[in-house]
Scaffold this motif. Sequence first.
Motif, mmCIF file in Angstrom:
data_model
loop_
_atom_site.group_PDB
_atom_site.id
_atom_site.type_symbol
_atom_site.label_atom_id
_atom_site.label_comp_id
_atom_site.label_asym_id
_atom_site.label_seq_id
_atom_site.Cartn_x
_atom_site.Cartn_y
_atom_site.Cartn_z
ATOM 1 N N HIS A 875 31.295 37.935 35.928
ATOM 2 C CA HIS A 875 31.991 39.073 36.505
ATOM 3 C C HIS A 875 32.042 38.920 38.024
ATOM 4 N N GLY A 876 32.960 39.678 38.600
ATOM 5 C CA GLY A 876 33.010 39.799 40.048
ATOM 6 C C GLY A 876 33.129 38.483 40.780
ATOM 7 N N LYS A 880 35.389 34.911 40.369
ATOM 8 C CA LYS A 880 36.336 34.453 41.399
ATOM 9 C C LYS A 880 36.024 33.027 41.821
ATOM 10 N N GLY A 920 46.914 38.162 40.710
ATOM 11 C CA GLY A 920 45.934 39.230 40.766
ATOM 12 C C GLY A 920 46.373 40.519 40.105
ATOM 13 N N ARG A 921 47.517 40.495 39.416
ATOM 14 C CA ARG A 921 47.997 41.718 38.753
ATOM 15 C C ARG A 921 48.123 41.471 37.258
ATOM 16 N N SER A 1068 39.240 43.993 29.039
ATOM 17 C CA SER A 1068 38.369 44.001 30.227
ATOM 18 C C SER A 1068 38.247 42.604 30.811
ATOM 19 N N ARG A 1071 41.247 41.856 32.689
ATOM 20 C CA ARG A 1071 41.182 42.567 33.964
ATOM 21 C C ARG A 1071 40.363 41.766 34.978
ATOM 22 N N ASP A 1072 39.220 41.242 34.499
ATOM 23 C CA ASP A 1072 38.376 40.435 35.375
ATOM 24 C C ASP A 1072 39.115 39.180 35.844
ATOM 25 N N ALA A 1074 42.364 38.834 36.167
ATOM 26 C CA ALA A 1074 43.370 39.246 37.149
ATOM 27 C C ALA A 1074 42.712 39.535 38.502
ATOM 28 N N ASP A 1075 41.562 40.182 38.469
ATOM 29 C CA ASP A 1075 40.865 40.497 39.707
ATOM 30 C C ASP A 1075 40.428 39.229 40.441
ATOM 31 N N SER A 1076 40.252 38.149 39.691
ATOM 32 C CA SER A 1076 39.866 36.886 40.331
ATOM 33 C C SER A 1076 41.080 36.162 40.922
ATOM 34 N N ASP A 1096 47.895 47.012 35.482
ATOM 35 C CA ASP A 1096 48.440 47.416 36.781
ATOM 36 C C ASP A 1096 49.890 47.851 36.672
#
Length: 1518
Positions: A875-876, A880, A920-921, A1068, A1071-1072, A1074-1076, A1096
Amino acid sequence: MAADQARLDPVQLEDIEGHDRVPELLGTTHIAAAYGNAAYHNHIHPHPSSDDVPSETSHPEYHGAPLTRQQSTSSHVSIDRFDPEGVAQLRRTLSRQSQTHAEPHIDSEKPSRGFGTQQSTNSVLTEDTLASPDGPFDFEKTLRGLLRKIDDSDIKRRELGVAFKDLRVVGVGAASSYQSTFGSTVNPLNAIRELRDALHPATRDILSGFEGVVRPGEMLLVLGRPGAGCSTLLKTLANERDEFHGVHGSVWYDSLTPEEIEKSYRGDVQYCPEDDVHFATLTVDQTLRFAATTRTPHTRFDNLPREEHVAHIVETIETVFGLRHVKNTLVGDASIRGVSGGEKKRVSIGEALVARSLLNSWDNSTRGLDASTALEFVEALRIATDVFRQSTIVAIYQAGEQLYEHFDKVCVVYEGRQVYMGPANQARQYFIDMGFEPANRQTTADFLVAVTDPNGRIVREGYEHRVPRTADEFAEHFRKSQLGRGNSEDVDAYVAEYTGKPERVAHYKSSAKLEYARHTRPGSPYIASIPMQARALMRRRVQILGGGIAAQVVQIVSFVLQAVIVGTTFLRLKANTSAYFSRGGVLFFSLMFAALSTMAEIPALFAQRPIVHRQSRAAMYHPFVEGLALTLVDVPITFVTQSVFAIVLYFLVGLQQQADKFFIFLLFTFAATITMKGWFRMIAAAFKSPAPATTVAGFSTFILVLYTGYSLPQPYMIGALKWITWINPIHYGFEGLITNEFHGLDGTCANLVPQGPGYENVALANQVCTTVGSTPGSLIVRGDAYVQASFDYSYSHIWRNFGIICAFGLFFICVLLYLYEVNQTLEGQSTVTLFKRGSKSDVVRAAEQDTASDEEKGRGRGAPAHPDEADNGLHGADLKDAMPEVHETFSFHHLNYTVPVGGGKTRQLLDDVSGYAPPGRLTALMGESGAGKTTLLNVLAERTTSGVVTGNRYMNGHPLPPDFQAHTGYCQQMDTHLPSATVREALLFSAQLRQPPEVPLEEKKAYVEKVLGLCGLAAYGDAIVGSLGVEHRKRTTIAVELVAKPSLIFLDEPTSGLDSQSAWAIVSFLRDLADSGQAIICTIHQPSAELFQVFDRLLLLRKGGQTVYFGDIGPRSTTMIEYFERNGARKCSDTENPAEYILEAIGAGATATTDVDWYDTWLKSPESEKVQAELERIHTEGRQKPPVQARLKKEYPTAWTYQLALLLKRNGEAYWRDPVYLIAKLALNVGSALLIGFTFFKAKTTIQGSQNHLFSIFMSLILSVPLSNQLQVPFIDIRKIYEVREQHSRMYSWTALVTSQILIEVPWNMLGSSLYFLCWYWTVGFPTDRAGFTYLFMGVIFPLYYTTIGQAVAAMAPSAEIAALLFSFLFSFVLTFNGVLQPFRLLGWWKWMYHLSPFTYLVEGLLGQALGHLPIHCSDIELVQITPPSGQTCQQYMGPYISANGGYITNPNATDSCSFCQFDSTDGFLEGNFNVYYSHHWRNLGIFLAFICFNVFAIYLFTFIFRIRKGAIFTRRK
């Protein structure tokens, strides 16, 4: 009375006629819904005129009164929910009937039963049942009138609830184990271990500590994660206990025990599996009518005739459930076009209702349905439950809030423990009070399941150390809670009031007894008598065949074709002795072809078994009656096909042209075919899966052919195996056919000895015919004598033989019927997760501990069930760091897509679609079924295979690079993987072939490990992909794409088929990602509000592929909702699911409508203009940068040889891990070799012995048919993986795949053929000094041939089944024209085929080399006796003839009788009869190798033509 019937609505009629509270009829979904609404209203809010109807509980004979039920807030459904027009029409129809029917109808079947002796019940007025034809339909009054009539009559209604206490279910085997391999299977130590496990199986508790009650009129929802035990609970409560090791505790069905239900009333309790399995070639109407016919009670309201009663029921069901418009449409399946998934679900409900079950368990029946269709399904169940007072238990994986509200109770299952059982409207608060918090907009059902997932539950602040953690703690908390105690008290109250009451049992039995047909056995669970069942099943069988009439036509055409081919091969046989052998060959073929063609039925018999099993469990009919109906209906069809076959073959060949002989020929072939159908069906009925049944059937065929008496006459069989002929029905058929044909046939001798130069004036008395059965001094050879001498057959046995065939047929059919009755289950699909041997995974260790016999060793329920619970991915910042940076923005502008639909017309699937996917989306593609979501995804990913795409797709404003597919990852809805690979191997294979070759292997392996952790698969790295659950398989699909380091990921329905928690975990995870920084476009099928909020952006399509909305979703979906509300949609409430709201707003779904043209609204909206402006900005900025560089310098990232090496490694591991396939291959070789070897054991060098050698080789070659069919299955399976997924990813070349498939098969087939050679060669008695060449040909070259010819046929077939049929047809040419069945000199017009048949050269090469240049020593029966002219010795008389033609005499100096053998060496026998020459064996080997080279070329050519160029034989590629 008829008038009263007409006044009653169909549901009333059903209720009355059924003498119970469960109706026999079902109507359209709309009607059902309305009925439910009214019924519920009647129950909760008594009508002021309730005194018109006696109280149910006060009636002295009524013991099925509604059981105490807490007032429910469950939502109920309007009756015209599905088909308002149909309901209105039905109402008017019933009203008209009430006005036109004046006289009661007395059922001639039962004049003294029912209402014939009762007080007239015609007093119920029309206005009590229906208003004026155009007025409102008052179901409340209708129901009250109905109840009054029932209570005034002698019809006793009954209901059935279920209560359970301390319920514990024990299963066999661990949840995880090791994958079997070829090595582990042949290891004797493992065999000992498996024997020990079979004697003392490891057990585990699947469920424990369950208690609860479901009363009539209640719906119970069962929730839990996959593997929690939901299906087990449903099966147990539906009394389906056979598959479990043990069921402990107490279960009560009212006052009846499970044993009594099973024995006498099992039709009142039904388990409905998640798959809707129906006969695909029946229409909807036929399916429902059959079920209604078999469950129609004997005592019916107003004595309505049975057929009319069934018609009323089915019409109402079809109307109430919205099936009128498809009533004459085939139900269909994966290969036959039929009704939609939602309609098929309603057919299943209709069938259950017309079968009048009182308690139904529905297992995950909404799988594969979108949210609106799933809601319709549950609405239909609510209607059925309310109207028919059923007890309904349902397990659902993803339940929306509206769907949840229809249930009265909910049971939450956590790792086999009951953690909640009580009112559905109190469950959410119970877990909140416990200390858990639902996520934003999380549905109640999702929240309840999330609580059982350590990774999904959210603990409220301050409760961190107070909430339960394990399944045991949850169960204990519930047991001590007020709701838990209330549930326990509820069970105790039910037990006290309704169990152990003899009067209730007596009432139930008397109610059921009234339903039995006149000749039904007392105590039987079936209400229809066996003749009635047989009649219904025979009608259904005719309908099944009628729906699939094309198959029958194809069968007749194939019979005619084979008859023409064989008939012209043996065209107009001569009446002399030269055709005697050929005549026997024709008769043998005519008997075997029709009989053995039945073997193709075996897969179809297994396909229908789940249907027969389910319907017999519903007490519709005895399974054996289905077998009987199948046989009886088959008799006239078989007679027609056999007649056509016999007429064509008989008269082309020119068998004896006498009427009696033709009809005896037809009679024997017909009887033998029916008998063999019984045999093969009996084999199918004896097994639980098709693979062993097909193997046994194939091996039995081998034995039947060998011991018929044609290839090896009975006098020459070894004594130890001769008994097989006595139990071979084909043997008696062959004897009957051949004695019938040869009786009265006096053939002129074609080969008199001696004759030729020097014997012109020899008297007939000094010549003899060499044909077996001839008499010295006679030109004529009597057919009877030939048959007696050759086969030891007698014409006097002909009718004895016919009787024996009939006796065999009767015996086979009787055993078939018995097996049908006792063995109706299929081999269960294992839920065990398998790991690679040697794996040290914690998952396996936990499973081994869980089944340990010493309970002290077993893990407590406090231990985590899934070792990966604590490791659910990175995660987080970690994530990334793990992912490569993405800078490209993908966009698409004015996309249109049209496809041809036939007749020169086209259909537009996408209409001017524009949008973009920035890094990222997370972008969602949504729309109703048929809107074009998957189509758009395929167009964006450049995966379309037909049609025309216009518009532009860009990366950073530049045209897509030529290797765009290498930049993207595409996760399909179906998780297509090689099932035998481990997760780690699947990822590494993808990484090795898709990452650049300059990346070191160690770096690729390290990245694979990183992705395993990222995807939460670290604990499952060594797990076999095919054994994974749906969630882990979906994670594997995503991981396989991630290891390629894509800059854009497309996903098609990643949550389809998952439970709510798995769906949340997957989304989820996205989502992770995409966030990366990853760009993701994902289609999703009507998600929950919780899932929807993760995305998003949304691209919403309506039917026709038109954009309705594209833009941000916004916090709590506010941006999107505001757009729709502003443009004319109703207001969205705070508790509503935004995804369902927008779909309803645009008119998606079965019942939604809209007045707004949302496509036009979008085009004119400022949001649309903003999208176009944003696209221009993206393109402008992107074009200021250099275009995206192509990653690939050539078509594939890696070299061809590297691809081949990896494919060989992967295929080798797959074969090694498929011991069933390899052992079947080797066992078939060894078993056949021993059978053929001992059948022709130590064949001598006599004439018959040489013929035995010939047939031992010929029969060996037939073995290539099953061996080729075997290898076609893995060939096509691996090809499917390439076509579906790997081809589009540019992983490797198709030529590398085909090469690897050829190379991986050859060594195993050579091993099999080598074992065959070792077991066969010396057993038959071939000379040792010639073994080398024979082994080269048989053990090395021959497997190359059948491998390549089998794969060449598979290359042009779309499926293994079609490949097998195609191969068998083509192979019949190879076998027919190789000069064995019909010698070369007699082939006539077909001689050209002799030279084209590869087996010509194989037979000649093997036989000529193994037997050529050897002396022949005639047996006594083969020596012909010739009388020399007076004064001459045998040597003097026969010398010139022997010098010219060969042969020898055993007594050269005799003067009275010469014992002459026609051949002195095998060369004369082989060359004269079979055109086989010893000197050709090396030439034949070379020609045969040329055929193999051609086969190899054909594999590549056919793969390219039929698969790569997007064409396919028999089917069009989509």
